[in-house]
Design a protein around this motif. Structure first.
Motif, mmCIF file in Angstrom:
data_model
loop_
_atom_site.group_PDB
_atom_site.id
_atom_site.type_symbol
_atom_site.label_atom_id
_atom_site.label_comp_id
_atom_site.label_asym_id
_atom_site.label_seq_id
_atom_site.Cartn_x
_atom_site.Cartn_y
_atom_site.Cartn_z
ATOM 1 N N GLN A 67 8.153 0.315 -43.226
ATOM 2 C CA GLN A 67 9.299 -0.556 -42.990
ATOM 3 C C GLN A 67 10.401 0.185 -42.224
ATOM 4 O OE1 GLN A 67 11.034 -2.090 -46.577
ATOM 5 N NE2 GLN A 67 12.084 -3.748 -45.512
ATOM 6 N N ASP A 70 8.882 1.211 -38.422
ATOM 7 C CA ASP A 70 8.562 0.122 -37.498
ATOM 8 C C ASP A 70 8.909 -1.218 -38.153
ATOM 9 O OD1 ASP A 70 7.629 -1.382 -35.411
ATOM 10 O OD2 ASP A 70 5.591 -0.563 -35.445
ATOM 11 N N PRO A 71 10.213 -1.549 -38.203
ATOM 12 C CA PRO A 71 10.641 -2.755 -38.926
ATOM 13 C C PRO A 71 10.048 -4.057 -38.366
ATOM 14 C CG PRO A 71 12.531 -1.610 -37.977
ATOM 15 C CD PRO A 71 11.324 -0.821 -37.652
ATOM 16 N N MET A 72 9.863 -4.144 -37.071
ATOM 17 C CA MET A 72 9.304 -5.369 -36.485
ATOM 18 C C MET A 72 7.851 -5.575 -36.926
ATOM 19 S SD MET A 72 11.629 -6.965 -34.897
ATOM 20 C CE MET A 72 10.670 -8.143 -33.987
ATOM 21 N N ARG A 73 7.104 -4.509 -36.877
ATOM 22 C CA ARG A 73 5.705 -4.606 -37.308
ATOM 23 C C ARG A 73 5.633 -4.970 -38.787
ATOM 24 N NH1 ARG A 73 1.141 0.095 -37.611
ATOM 25 N NH2 ARG A 73 -0.608 -1.291 -38.024
ATOM 26 N N GLN A 75 7.825 -6.619 -40.534
ATOM 27 C CA GLN A 75 8.218 -8.022 -40.671
ATOM 28 C C GLN A 75 7.070 -8.947 -40.260
ATOM 29 O OE1 GLN A 75 11.706 -9.082 -38.457
ATOM 30 N NE2 GLN A 75 11.823 -11.130 -39.333
ATOM 31 N N ASN A 76 6.396 -8.630 -39.162
ATOM 32 C CA ASN A 76 5.257 -9.445 -38.726
ATOM 33 C C ASN A 76 4.135 -9.441 -39.768
ATOM 34 O OD1 ASN A 76 6.480 -10.170 -36.325
ATOM 35 N ND2 ASN A 76 5.547 -8.496 -35.164
ATOM 36 N N GLN A 79 5.349 -11.479 -42.949
ATOM 37 C CA GLN A 79 5.512 -12.913 -42.716
ATOM 38 C C GLN A 79 4.183 -13.648 -42.700
ATOM 39 O OE1 GLN A 79 7.729 -13.229 -39.069
ATOM 40 N NE2 GLN A 79 9.709 -13.295 -40.127
#
Length: 120
Positions: A67, A70-73, A75-76, A79
Protein backbone atom coordinates in the motif's frame (compact mmCIF):
# COMPACT_ATOMS: atom_id res chain seq x y z
CA UNK A 1 22.11 -73.17 -30.62
CA UNK A 2 19.14 -74.42 -28.64
CA UNK A 3 21.43 -75.69 -25.88
CA UNK A 4 23.16 -72.32 -25.49
CA UNK A 5 19.82 -70.54 -25.20
CA UNK A 6 18.74 -72.94 -22.47
CA UNK A 7 22.00 -72.38 -20.59
CA UNK A 8 21.50 -68.63 -20.85
CA UNK A 9 17.94 -68.90 -19.56
CA UNK A 10 19.13 -71.07 -16.68
CA UNK A 11 21.89 -68.57 -15.82
CA UNK A 12 19.38 -65.71 -15.94
CA UNK A 13 17.04 -67.67 -13.71
CA UNK A 14 19.83 -68.26 -11.17
CA UNK A 15 20.75 -64.55 -11.23
CA UNK A 16 17.11 -63.58 -10.68
CA UNK A 17 16.85 -65.99 -7.75
CA UNK A 18 19.99 -64.50 -6.19
CA UNK A 19 18.67 -60.95 -6.66
CA UNK A 20 15.33 -61.93 -5.15
CA UNK A 21 17.09 -63.44 -2.12
CA UNK A 22 19.18 -60.28 -1.71
CA UNK A 23 16.09 -58.08 -1.95
CA UNK A 24 14.30 -60.23 0.61
CA UNK A 25 17.28 -60.00 2.98
CA UNK A 26 17.47 -56.24 2.43
CA UNK A 27 13.77 -55.82 3.22
CA UNK A 28 14.15 -57.90 6.39
CA UNK A 29 17.03 -55.68 7.56
CA UNK A 30 15.23 -52.51 6.50
CA UNK A 31 12.06 -53.40 8.45
CA UNK A 32 13.96 -53.79 11.71
CA UNK A 33 15.47 -50.31 11.27
CA UNK A 34 12.04 -48.73 10.75
CA UNK A 35 10.85 -49.82 14.19
CA UNK A 36 13.62 -47.95 15.99
CA UNK A 37 12.90 -44.76 14.01
CA UNK A 38 9.26 -44.70 15.11
CA UNK A 39 10.10 -44.62 18.81
CA UNK A 40 11.47 -41.07 18.91
CA UNK A 41 11.04 -38.02 16.77
CA UNK A 42 12.98 -34.77 17.02
CA UNK A 43 10.20 -32.79 15.34
CA UNK A 44 8.98 -31.39 18.65
CA UNK A 45 12.42 -30.03 19.49
CA UNK A 46 13.26 -28.70 16.03
CA UNK A 47 13.54 -24.90 15.92
CA UNK A 48 13.85 -22.74 12.84
CA UNK A 49 13.97 -18.98 12.30
CA UNK A 50 10.55 -19.02 10.70
CA UNK A 51 8.98 -20.35 13.93
CA UNK A 52 9.10 -16.78 15.24
CA UNK A 53 7.12 -15.40 12.27
CA UNK A 54 3.37 -15.08 12.73
CA UNK A 55 1.74 -15.55 9.31
CA UNK A 56 -1.10 -13.12 10.00
CA UNK A 57 1.22 -10.33 11.11
CA UNK A 58 3.54 -11.03 8.17
CA UNK A 59 0.61 -10.84 5.73
CA UNK A 60 -0.65 -7.53 7.13
CA UNK A 61 2.84 -6.01 7.14
CA UNK A 62 3.33 -7.10 3.52
CA UNK A 63 0.01 -5.52 2.55
CA UNK A 64 1.03 -2.28 4.29
CA UNK A 65 4.33 -2.25 2.37
CA UNK A 66 2.45 -2.76 -0.90
CA UNK A 67 0.00 0.00 0.00
CA UNK A 68 2.82 2.42 0.85
CA UNK A 69 5.02 1.59 -2.14
CA UNK A 70 2.33 1.48 -4.85
CA UNK A 71 -0.96 3.01 -3.63
CA UNK A 72 -2.65 2.95 -7.06
CA UNK A 73 -1.95 -0.72 -7.57
CA UNK A 74 -3.14 -1.49 -4.04
CA UNK A 75 -6.36 0.46 -4.65
CA UNK A 76 -6.96 -1.37 -7.95
CA UNK A 77 -6.41 -4.72 -6.28
CA UNK A 78 -8.69 -4.04 -3.34
CA UNK A 79 -11.47 -2.50 -5.42
CA UNK A 80 -11.79 -5.62 -7.52
CA UNK A 81 -12.22 -7.84 -4.47
CA UNK A 82 -15.63 -9.28 -3.73
CA UNK A 83 -17.27 -8.01 -0.51
CA UNK A 84 -16.64 -11.33 1.23
CA UNK A 85 -12.93 -11.19 0.47
CA UNK A 86 -12.74 -7.60 1.67
CA UNK A 87 -14.40 -8.68 4.92
CA UNK A 88 -11.98 -11.59 5.17
CA UNK A 89 -8.99 -9.28 4.68
CA UNK A 90 -10.32 -6.96 7.39
CA UNK A 91 -10.77 -9.96 9.69
CA UNK A 92 -7.21 -11.08 9.06
CA UNK A 93 -5.97 -7.57 9.85
CA UNK A 94 -7.91 -7.54 13.13
CA UNK A 95 -6.63 -10.99 14.05
CA UNK A 96 -3.08 -9.89 13.27
CA UNK A 97 -3.40 -6.98 15.68
CA UNK A 98 -4.71 -9.34 18.37
CA UNK A 99 -1.81 -11.70 17.74
CA UNK A 100 0.65 -8.82 17.87
CA UNK A 101 -0.71 -7.85 21.31
CA UNK A 102 -0.61 -11.46 22.53
CA UNK A 103 2.97 -11.95 21.35
CA UNK A 104 4.06 -8.71 22.99
CA UNK A 105 2.38 -9.77 26.24
CA UNK A 106 4.10 -13.20 26.10
CA UNK A 107 7.48 -11.53 25.54
CA UNK A 108 6.94 -9.23 28.50
CA UNK A 109 5.92 -12.16 30.72
CA UNK A 110 8.99 -14.15 29.68
CA UNK A 111 11.23 -11.15 30.30
CA UNK A 112 9.77 -10.55 33.76
CA UNK A 113 10.00 -14.27 34.61
CA UNK A 114 13.62 -14.34 33.47
CA UNK A 115 14.38 -11.22 35.52
CA UNK A 116 12.74 -12.74 38.59
CA UNK A 117 14.65 -16.01 38.17
CA UNK A 118 18.02 -14.30 37.68
CA UNK A 119 20.17 -14.09 40.82
CA UNK A 120 20.65 -10.60 42.20
Amino acid sequence: MGVDAEDGDEADSIRLQKLAAQAKAFRANDDSDDDSDDDFSDDEELQSPIDEVDPFIFFVETVKVLQASDPMRFQNLTQTLDFHYQALANGVAQHAEQRRAEIEKEKMEKASAAAAAAPS
